[in-house]
Design a protein around this motif. Structure first.
Motif, PDB file in Angstrom:
ATOM      1  N   GLY A 176      45.190  50.608  59.667  1.00 50.89           N
ATOM      2  CA  GLY A 176      45.485  51.625  58.672  1.00 50.89           C
ATOM      3  C   GLY A 176      44.298  52.475  58.260  1.00 50.89           C
ATOM      4  O   GLY A 176      44.441  53.423  57.488  1.00 50.89           O
ATOM      5  N   LYS A 177      43.117  52.157  58.791  1.00 49.60           N
ATOM      6  CA  LYS A 177      41.911  52.898  58.396  1.00 49.60           C
ATOM      7  C   LYS A 177      41.230  53.590  59.573  1.00 49.60           C
ATOM      8  O   LYS A 177      40.667  54.665  59.432  1.00 49.60           O
ATOM      9  N   GLY A 178      41.232  52.921  60.733  1.00 46.95           N
ATOM     10  CA  GLY A 178      40.596  53.513  61.898  1.00 46.95           C
ATOM     11  C   GLY A 178      39.642  52.555  62.584  1.00 46.95           C
ATOM     12  O   GLY A 178      39.706  51.336  62.384  1.00 46.95           O
ATOM     13  N   THR A 179      38.752  53.102  63.388  1.00 49.41           N
ATOM     14  CA  THR A 179      37.781  52.317  64.145  1.00 49.41           C
ATOM     15  C   THR A 179      36.385  52.578  63.589  1.00 49.41           C
ATOM     16  O   THR A 179      36.018  53.725  63.313  1.00 49.41           O
ATOM     17  N   PHE A 180      35.606  51.502  63.437  1.00 50.45           N
ATOM     18  CA  PHE A 180      34.288  51.608  62.814  1.00 50.45           C
ATOM     19  C   PHE A 180      33.222  50.859  63.623  1.00 50.45           C
ATOM     20  O   PHE A 180      33.534  49.909  64.346  1.00 50.45           O
ATOM     21  N   ILE A 181      31.980  51.288  63.470  1.00 54.67           N
ATOM     22  CA  ILE A 181      30.856  50.583  64.085  1.00 54.67           C
ATOM     23  C   ILE A 181      30.693  49.253  63.350  1.00 54.67           C
ATOM     24  O   ILE A 181      30.738  49.202  62.121  1.00 54.67           O
ATOM     25  N   GLN A 241      32.466  55.560  60.719  1.00 54.68           N
ATOM     26  CA  GLN A 241      33.785  55.644  61.343  1.00 54.68           C
ATOM     27  C   GLN A 241      33.682  56.310  62.702  1.00 54.68           C
ATOM     28  O   GLN A 241      32.974  57.287  62.888  1.00 54.68           O
ATOM     29  N   PHE A 242      34.404  55.729  63.642  1.00 53.28           N
ATOM     30  CA  PHE A 242      34.430  56.217  65.012  1.00 53.28           C
ATOM     31  C   PHE A 242      35.458  57.343  65.118  1.00 53.28           C
ATOM     32  O   PHE A 242      36.459  57.347  64.382  1.00 53.28           O
ATOM     33  N   PRO A 243      35.247  58.309  66.019  1.00 47.93           N
ATOM     34  CA  PRO A 243      36.246  59.367  66.203  1.00 47.93           C
ATOM     35  C   PRO A 243      37.609  58.773  66.576  1.00 47.93           C
ATOM     36  O   PRO A 243      37.680  57.714  67.202  1.00 47.93           O
ATOM     37  N   SER A 244      38.661  59.451  66.205  1.00 50.23           N
ATOM     38  CA  SER A 244      40.014  58.982  66.509  1.00 50.23           C
ATOM     39  C   SER A 244      40.296  59.125  68.005  1.00 50.23           C
ATOM     40  O   SER A 244      39.549  59.794  68.732  1.00 50.23           O
ATOM     41  N   GLU A 245      41.388  58.509  68.458  1.00 53.38           N
ATOM     42  CA  GLU A 245      41.778  58.624  69.868  1.00 53.38           C
ATOM     43  C   GLU A 245      41.944  60.094  70.256  1.00 53.38           C
ATOM     44  O   GLU A 245      41.458  60.523  71.318  1.00 53.38           O
ATOM     45  N   ALA A 246      42.627  60.852  69.415  1.00 59.00           N
ATOM     46  CA  ALA A 246      42.871  62.267  69.713  1.00 59.00           C
ATOM     47  C   ALA A 246      41.566  63.044  69.834  1.00 59.00           C
ATOM     48  O   ALA A 246      41.404  63.891  70.726  1.00 59.00           O
ATOM     49  N   GLU A 247      40.621  62.734  68.961  1.00 57.84           N
ATOM     50  CA  GLU A 247      39.322  63.419  69.002  1.00 57.84           C
ATOM     51  C   GLU A 247      38.554  63.066  70.275  1.00 57.84           C
ATOM     52  O   GLU A 247      37.931  63.936  70.900  1.00 57.84           O
ATOM     53  N   LEU A 248      38.629  61.811  70.681  1.00 59.22           N
ATOM     54  CA  LEU A 248      37.927  61.372  71.893  1.00 59.22           C
ATOM     55  C   LEU A 248      38.559  61.988  73.142  1.00 59.22           C
ATOM     56  O   LEU A 248      37.847  62.359  74.084  1.00 59.22           O
ATOM     57  N   VAL A 249      39.876  62.089  73.145  1.00 66.42           N
ATOM     58  CA  VAL A 249      40.572  62.732  74.267  1.00 66.42           C
ATOM     59  C   VAL A 249      40.096  64.173  74.403  1.00 66.42           C
ATOM     60  O   VAL A 249      39.799  64.656  75.501  1.00 66.42           O
ATOM     61  N   ALA A 250      40.008  64.882  73.275  1.00 69.48           N
ATOM     62  CA  ALA A 250      39.574  66.275  73.287  1.00 69.48           C
ATOM     63  C   ALA A 250      38.102  66.408  73.668  1.00 69.48           C
ATOM     64  O   ALA A 250      37.720  67.323  74.406  1.00 69.48           O
ATOM     65  N   MET A 251      37.279  65.476  73.198  1.00 73.94           N
ATOM     66  CA  MET A 251      35.830  65.530  73.452  1.00 73.94           C
ATOM     67  C   MET A 251      35.494  65.301  74.918  1.00 73.94           C
ATOM     68  O   MET A 251      34.645  65.969  75.496  1.00 73.94           O
ATOM     69  N   PHE A 252      36.164  64.314  75.531  1.00 72.99           N
ATOM     70  CA  PHE A 252      35.807  63.906  76.888  1.00 72.99           C
ATOM     71  C   PHE A 252      36.799  64.332  77.960  1.00 72.99           C
ATOM     72  O   PHE A 252      36.558  64.143  79.152  1.00 72.99           O
ATOM     73  N   GLY A 253      37.942  64.858  77.546  1.00 75.08           N
ATOM     74  CA  GLY A 253      38.922  65.318  78.520  1.00 75.08           C
ATOM     75  C   GLY A 253      39.495  64.208  79.362  1.00 75.08           C
ATOM     76  O   GLY A 253      39.694  64.364  80.573  1.00 75.08           O
ATOM     77  N   ARG A 284      41.943  54.187  75.049  1.00 71.75           N
ATOM     78  CA  ARG A 284      42.332  52.914  74.445  1.00 71.75           C
ATOM     79  C   ARG A 284      41.672  51.731  75.153  1.00 71.75           C
ATOM     80  O   ARG A 284      41.195  50.789  74.510  1.00 71.75           O
ATOM     81  N   GLU A 285      41.652  51.782  76.481  1.00 72.78           N
ATOM     82  CA  GLU A 285      41.032  50.699  77.249  1.00 72.78           C
ATOM     83  C   GLU A 285      39.522  50.660  77.009  1.00 72.78           C
ATOM     84  O   GLU A 285      38.921  49.579  76.936  1.00 72.78           O
ATOM     85  N   ALA A 286      38.912  51.836  76.893  1.00 74.74           N
ATOM     86  CA  ALA A 286      37.469  51.903  76.634  1.00 74.74           C
ATOM     87  C   ALA A 286      37.145  51.313  75.263  1.00 74.74           C
ATOM     88  O   ALA A 286      36.162  50.578  75.100  1.00 74.74           O
ATOM     89  N   ILE A 287      37.989  51.620  74.283  1.00 66.33           N
ATOM     90  CA  ILE A 287      37.808  51.079  72.935  1.00 66.33           C
ATOM     91  C   ILE A 287      37.932  49.552  72.951  1.00 66.33           C
ATOM     92  O   ILE A 287      37.194  48.844  72.268  1.00 66.33           O
ATOM     93  N   LYS A 288      38.871  49.045  73.764  1.00 68.62           N
ATOM     94  CA  LYS A 288      39.034  47.589  73.881  1.00 68.62           C
ATOM     95  C   LYS A 288      37.758  46.946  74.417  1.00 68.62           C
ATOM     96  O   LYS A 288      37.358  45.865  73.975  1.00 68.62           O
ATOM     97  N   LEU A 289      37.125  47.609  75.377  1.00 69.06           N
ATOM     98  CA  LEU A 289      35.880  47.087  75.938  1.00 69.06           C
ATOM     99  C   LEU A 289      34.780  47.054  74.877  1.00 69.06           C
ATOM    100  O   LEU A 289      34.027  46.078  74.773  1.00 69.06           O
ATOM    101  N   LEU A 290      34.685  48.114  74.089  1.00 74.50           N
ATOM    102  CA  LEU A 290      33.678  48.167  73.033  1.00 74.50           C
ATOM    103  C   LEU A 290      33.964  47.139  71.945  1.00 74.50           C
ATOM    104  O   LEU A 290      33.033  46.568  71.360  1.00 74.50           O
TER     105      LEU A 290
END
Length: 230
Positions: free
Chosen positions: A68-73, A32-44, A51-57
């Motif tokens: 309902g579950k999240g983002t996964f590799i 499972q990939f970190p949530s949006e909130a976690e990524l915001v906190a991690m990278f500032g 969201r746009e970066a996730i779309k690219l990935l």
């Protein structure tokens, strides 16, 4: 004058940082990939940029979003559908071209597999053969397991590049299934070949594994010709 960085450029930079994070954390398919909130906190960075970066990935088939579950590799990170553009290749000669490509690559892969296979690799090969047999008993399309077998042989090499390449050229297995499914004895010959390849790899017989793979591919070609596929 200070350059103004566009939101597009920011998302591209953010996507690269996320790729680096995946590699650094050695994230595996299904993780499972970190949530949006976690990524915001991690990278500032802003939530919109995340969201746009996730779309690219997602477009690169590195991550997938499960509602309902999240983002996964993904199962095969970075492997986009039809990377060789086979849908636009000459369809009349596609099967023949794919089989020629496999003949040049797969026997050598089997050679390395016999030298490097680990116990868990051998267990996986045996399990796939059993699944393929069971699917045939139930009159179910066994193509998925056929592809899995050849991909698992590539995994035996412990070469990360080879086992990523194999699923691409294994498109010929799907093509070949349609051409050989009604050829009498084609499944039985395929199972015998898979067992022979497996036994050669299990015994560490590199030359034998290479030879059995060559024989298997030639037989597949012959079955295709019988059905008029080549």
């Amino acid at each position: 004058m200070k350059k103004i960085i566009s939101s597009r450029e920011l998302s591209v930079v953010a996507a690269e940082r996320l790729r680096e994070m995946i590699a650094a954390k050695d994230m595996k398919p299904g993780d499972q990939f970190p949530s949006e909130a976690e990524l915001v906190a991690m990278f500032g960075i802003a939530r919109s940029t995340v969201r746009e970066a996730i779309k690219l990935l997602t477009a690169e088939n590195i991550v997938e979003i499960r509602r309902g579950k999240g983002t996964f590799i993904t199962a095969n990170p970075g492997m986009v559908k039809d990377p060789l553009g086979l849908n636009f290749a000459n369809q009349k000669n596609l099967l023949k071209s794919l089989m020629e490509t496999r003949m040049m690559i797969e026997p050598q892969i089997a050679y390395l597999a016999a030298q490097r296979a680990k116990p868990e690799n051998l267990q996986k090969l045996r399990m796939i053969i059993e699944k393929m047999q069971e699917a045939n008993k139930q009159n179910i399309d066994y193509t998925q397991y056929d592809v899995e077998f050849h991909t698992a042989v590539a995994e035996c090499t412990q070469n990360d590049v080879l086992h990523r390449i194999l699923p691409i050229i294994c498109e010929s297995i799907r093509e070949g299934y349609l051409e050989t499914v009604n050829v009498e004895g084609s499944f039985q010959r395929a199972i015998i070949s898979h067992n022979n390849i497996y036994e050669a790899i299990k015994k560490g017989g590199a030359e034998q594994a290479k030879l059995e793979t060559e024989k298997h591919l030639r037989q597949t070609l012959e079955d295709s010709k019988i059905n008029g596929g080549l």
